[in-house]
Design an enzyme around this catalytic site. Structure first.
Site, short mmCIF file in Angstrom:
data_model
loop_
_atom_site.label_atom_id
_atom_site.label_comp_id
_atom_site.label_asym_id
_atom_site.label_seq_id
_atom_site.Cartn_x
_atom_site.Cartn_y
_atom_site.Cartn_z
CD GLU A 1 -11.80 -37.30 -15.46
OE1 GLU A 1 -11.58 -36.79 -14.17
OE2 GLU A 1 -11.99 -38.51 -15.41
CG HIS B 1 -21.80 -44.77 -15.70
ND1 HIS B 1 -22.04 -45.06 -14.33
CD2 HIS B 1 -20.65 -45.13 -16.13
CE1 HIS B 1 -20.85 -45.23 -13.89
NE2 HIS B 1 -19.76 -45.24 -15.09
#
Ligand SMILES: Cc1ncc(C[n+]2csc(CCOP(=O)(O)OP(=O)(O)O)c2C)c(N)n1
Ligand SMILES: [Mg+2]
Lengths: 344, 333
Positions: free
Chosen positions: B66, B135
């Site tokens: 990322e 999540h």
């Protein structure tokens, strides 16, 4: 694919690797100017005129050699903070250097950044922060843009210290550049120290260049005290990058002769004997001697060169010092493109 | 739903997809990069088939890294491309924190305008989807402290399109937050063609006289539901959809509070140091003497995350009924 290149300039032989007399003298001039301007930074700090300076004494050869392989007006340089010699070598003027040291309004960053964090589109010199390895993904993104736009004949030169190769962004950048065969050369200036931390505490294998093969790109180790060898290795890698041959990782072995910065005292972590021993190989007088011995430069010519470097540095110092600081309200500009009224 | 001419009904996923598609179509400097955005077409199928139409050079399946997804996009942006980087889930943006906060947000400032960073970072965030610890997170409070960055969190499909277009056109880095529970749940009319909604402008989505409610993302829909219920009970509540978190539309909030004299801020993120804290402080500084009641915040408790088990998720989140209760209390204060 990992290779060690042999040293090309000893006191007795001069392997030019295609360099003309003018280019050889150009490399020496960059080295002399690099040393002079960084010395000036330390002097100004000791005089209480500037709060901070860093130095790349010991990095002159690798940087001046690499800069000679950089094509002005075409290539992109994404340096790190210790790359003053590279910055000068691709065209940064002494005045710009002194404006940065004095944090004047006419500095590239308007006096915002630490010394030697330049930003010039004209020179192809990217803006960096002081955050180690953070510039490498940017270099990869720029190389991606060159490849995407099919601008062959251009490449990115990105540099990093030995310590910063422990950062994840170094790994991520190497990996992505290799996957996409990007036009980029990673040049690692291995000076054996990361502030007080020696190489052995950064990595188990001191041969950083050997990692390159694991990423699927050539890795080369060179003597970073030999400017001609550095030029040749960087030139070969940049040429390959410019013609679609993908990335290369080059490890140049050098040494940091001075403390990390004016705020550091290297006596607290390394012996004077170690430093004195490495000083014996100081690349600046070594290269001076090489050029004089082989008739590239006369002894008199060398003295002229040194005088002109000093004169230029002095003039830049006086001019920069006389120029204004940024005004307090300059704090508020260039936060966003549009006019912006910060809360306070 | 009756559809206006020149519009069509889309859900939020479709609104993102259509906007990205049009951006890819209209400007070949636009590059999409992220994990699984190519062959798979993103885990929510937002970029499905893009790779076939625009090619792997413009729709890049990146390694799982990322920091460099954002960092490489920063370099592309500095070099004149218009990258749209995707972080697969907001929960995984932390490795990119340095590149967003230390690099993208400071590129213009540190180079005094010599280099700029026209970059969009899109990421799905938020809970209520049984996404467990990793999540479900809301990340806006970790980033809204950062000048140089813009943050957008639209709730309605038409705002998604208008604000995503604005983000793509913007010359500075924009963090574009998409609430994943609204992706397929929320539908609405979306005008066709290219239009923008200015970043930094809130929207009064329901006018009212007795209380101002400020929210964003999924909770805008629930707050609206609660406010409509109060309307049936004879209470008049104004609802502001913030839409942009940075810059924040102080004028719209202050004007509303001056009128209703009461303020409730509702967000899914936890309370301490959240967006509500900043809004409360701003209103306290600028409009304290217009207030007839203490400012109230309805937000998640200060625990590390919502849990996977349904009762844990419910306990973390605020329901429309809880929102209605908080509104009633304040109106009656
Ligand atoms: C991400 C990050 N961590 C720590 C620092 C503080 N720091 C500045 S220079 C330095 C050592 C870097 O060593 P190296 O990469 O070998 O470069 P050198 O200074 O030796 O040229 C450290 C730890 C920093 N600037 N950035
Ligand atoms: Mg080092």
């Amino acid at each position: 694919m990992a290779t060690k290149s042999k040293t090309s300039g000893s006191a007795s032989t001069l392997e030019r690797r295609g360099l003309t007399d003018e280019q050889l003298v150009g490399i020496l001039r960059t080295m002399l100017m690099h040393r002079r301007l960084e010395g000036r930074g330390f002097e100004l700090n000791r005089q209480g005129k500037i709060p901070f300076a860093s130095a790349g004494e010991g990095h002159e050869a690798v940087q001046a050699g690499a800069a000679m392989a950089f094509e002005r007006g075409k290539d992109i340089l994404v340096p790190y903070y210790r790359d003053l010699g590279l910055d000068i070598g691709i065209g940064l003027s002494p005045l710009e250097v002194l404006l940065s040291l004095f944090a004047r309004v006419a500095d590239h960053s308007g006096g915002r950044q630490f010394p030697h964090h330049y930003a010039s589109k004209k020179l192809g010199l990217y803006s960096i922060s002081s955050v180690l390895a953070a510039q490498l993904p940017h270099a990869v993104g720029a190389a991606y843009a060159l490849k995407y736009r099919k601008e062959t004949g251009r490449a990115v030169l990105a540099t990093v210290g030995d310590g910063a190769t422990s950062e994840g962004e170094w790994h991520e950048s190497m990996n992505f550049a290799a996957i996409h065969k990007l036009p980029i050369v990673f040049l690692c200036e291995n000076n054996e120290w990361a502030i007080s931390t020696p190489l052995a505490k950064q990595m188990a294998n001191p041969n950083i260049y050997e990692r390159a093969e694991g990423y699927g790109m050539p890795g080369v180790q060179i003597n970073g005290f030999d400017p001609i060898a550095c030029y040749a290795a960087v030139k070969e890698a940049m040429d390959r990058a410019r013609t679609g041959g993908g990335p290369t990782f080059i490890e140049a072995k050098c040494y940091r002769f001075l403390a990390h910065t004016t705020d550091d005292d290297d006596r607290t972590y390394r012996s004077r004997e170690e430093v004195a021993e490495r000083r014996k190989q100081d690349p600046v007088p070594t290269f001076e001697r090489l050029l004089v011995e082989h008739g590239v430069l006369t002894a008199e010519g060398l003295e002229d060169l040194k005088r002109s470097v000093l004169a230029e540095a002095n003039e830049a110092t006086d001019r920069a010092e006389s120029m204004p600081y940024p005004a307090p309200h300059d704090l508020y500009t260039n936060v966003y493109a549009d006019s912006y009224q910060p809360w306070r | 739903m009756a559809v206006t001419a020149g519009s069509k009904v889309l859900n939020n996923v479709e609104a993102v997809r259509e906007t990205l598609y049009e951006a890819m179509k209209s400007d070949d400097r636009t590059i999409i990069l992220g994990e699984d955005v190519g062959a798979r077409g993103n885990v929510f199928l937002i970029t499905k088939d893009f790779i076939n139409e625009f090619g792997p050079e413009r729709v890049i399946d990146t390694p799982i890294a990322e920091a460099s997804i954002v960092g490489i996009a920063v370099g592309m942006a500095m070099e004149g491309l218009r990258p749209i980087a995707e972080i697969q889930f907001a929960d995984f943006i932390y490795p990119a924190f340095n590149q967003i906060v230390g690099e993208a947000a400071k590129t213009r400032y540190r180079s005094n305008g010599e280099y700029t960073c026209p970059l969009v970072i899109r990421t799905p965030y938020g809970g209520g989807v049984r996404g467990a610890l990793s999540h479900s997170v809301s990340i806006e409070a970790l980033f809204y402290h950062v000048p140089g960055l813009k943050i957008v969190a639209p709730a309605f499909p038409a705002d998604v399109k208008g604000l995503l277009n604005a983000a793509i056109d913007d010359p500075d880095p924009v963090l574009f937050l998409e609430h994943k529970k609204t992706y397929r749940l929320i539908k609405g009319e979306v005008p066709e063609g290219h239009y923008t909604i200015p970043i930094g402008k809130a929207n009064v989505i329901k006018e009212g006289r007795q209380l101002t409610v400020v929210s964003y993302g999924l909770y805008v829909h629930w707050a609206l539901e609660a406010a409509n219920q109060l309307e049936n009970e004879g209470m008049s509540v104004e609802v502001i959809d913030l839409r942009s978190i940075r810059p924040m539309d102080r004028t719209t909030i202050l004007n509303s509070v001056e009128k209703t004299r009461k303020l409730l801020i509702i967000h899914e993120d936890n309370k301490f140091g959240g967006i509500g804290a900043e809004i409360s402080a701003m209103v306290a500084e600028e409009a304290l003497f217009s207030l007839d009641a203490p400012i109230r915040r309805l937000a998640a408790p200060d625990v590390p995350a919502m849990g996977y088990a349904e009762p844990l998720e419910h306990e973390y989140m605020s329901s429309p009924a809880q929102m209605a209760d908080a509104m009633r209390e304040l109106v009656k204060f």
